[in-house]
Scaffold this motif. Structure first.
Motif, PDB file in Angstrom:
ATOM      1  N   GLU A  36     -11.020  16.600 -18.770  1.00  8.31           N
ATOM      2  CA  GLU A  36     -10.853  15.185 -18.432  1.00  8.31           C
ATOM      3  C   GLU A  36      -9.956  15.008 -17.215  1.00  8.31           C
ATOM      4  O   GLU A  36     -10.234  14.187 -16.341  1.00  8.31           O
ATOM      5  N   LYS A  37      -8.887  15.785 -17.132  1.00 11.09           N
ATOM      6  CA  LYS A  37      -7.991  15.704 -15.966  1.00 11.09           C
ATOM      7  C   LYS A  37      -8.712  16.131 -14.701  1.00 11.09           C
ATOM      8  O   LYS A  37      -8.543  15.519 -13.645  1.00 11.09           O
ATOM      9  N   THR A  38      -9.516  17.189 -14.804  1.00 13.30           N
ATOM     10  CA  THR A  38     -10.271  17.653 -13.645  1.00 13.30           C
ATOM     11  C   THR A  38     -11.241  16.579 -13.178  1.00 13.30           C
ATOM     12  O   THR A  38     -11.326  16.281 -11.978  1.00 13.30           O
ATOM     13  N   LEU A  39     -11.962  15.975 -14.104  1.00 15.15           N
ATOM     14  CA  LEU A  39     -12.908  14.918 -13.738  1.00 15.15           C
ATOM     15  C   LEU A  39     -12.194  13.709 -13.149  1.00 15.15           C
ATOM     16  O   LEU A  39     -12.676  13.111 -12.177  1.00 15.15           O
ATOM     17  N   ALA A  40     -11.056  13.349 -13.686  1.00 14.42           N
ATOM     18  CA  ALA A  40     -10.314  12.206 -13.164  1.00 14.42           C
ATOM     19  C   ALA A  40      -9.880  12.466 -11.727  1.00 14.42           C
ATOM     20  O   ALA A  40      -9.984  11.580 -10.878  1.00 14.42           O
ATOM     21  N   LYS A  41      -9.428  13.674 -11.428  1.00 10.23           N
ATOM     22  CA  LYS A  41      -9.022  14.014 -10.059  1.00 10.23           C
ATOM     23  C   LYS A  41     -10.209  13.947  -9.114  1.00 10.23           C
ATOM     24  O   LYS A  41     -10.096  13.457  -7.993  1.00 10.23           O
ATOM     25  N   MET A  42     -11.358  14.456  -9.577  1.00  9.72           N
ATOM     26  CA  MET A  42     -12.554  14.438  -8.735  1.00  9.72           C
ATOM     27  C   MET A  42     -12.990  13.008  -8.446  1.00  9.72           C
ATOM     28  O   MET A  42     -13.384  12.682  -7.330  1.00  9.72           O
ATOM     29  N   MET A  43     -12.904  12.141  -9.441  1.00  7.62           N
ATOM     30  CA  MET A  43     -13.342  10.760  -9.274  1.00  7.62           C
ATOM     31  C   MET A  43     -12.371   9.963  -8.413  1.00  7.62           C
ATOM     32  O   MET A  43     -12.766   9.012  -7.757  1.00  7.62           O
TER      33      MET A  43
END
Length: 56
Positions: A36-43
């Motif tokens: 979730e943290k990785t996806l949030a950074k990407m977004m």
């Protein structure tokens, strides 16, 4: 699992199985939080951090 559901497992074995399940649940939760943290950074357009997957 079926043995646990039927109640055919000694208490000590049932407690050990429960403890192992709790450990696995914690590992899964940690992996999910990392994803979730990785996806949030990407977004957010921040630097992409590669997702390593389960480390277990």
């Amino acid at each position: 699992m079926t043995r646990l559901e039927k109640g055919d497992v000694p208490l000590e074995e049932a407690l050990a199985a429960f403890q192992k399940g709790m450990e696995l649940s914690k590992q899964c939760q940690d992996t999910l939080e990392k994803a979730e943290k990785t996806l949030a950074k990407m977004m957010d357009g921040q630097e992409e951090v590669p997702f390593e997957g389960a480390e277990a």
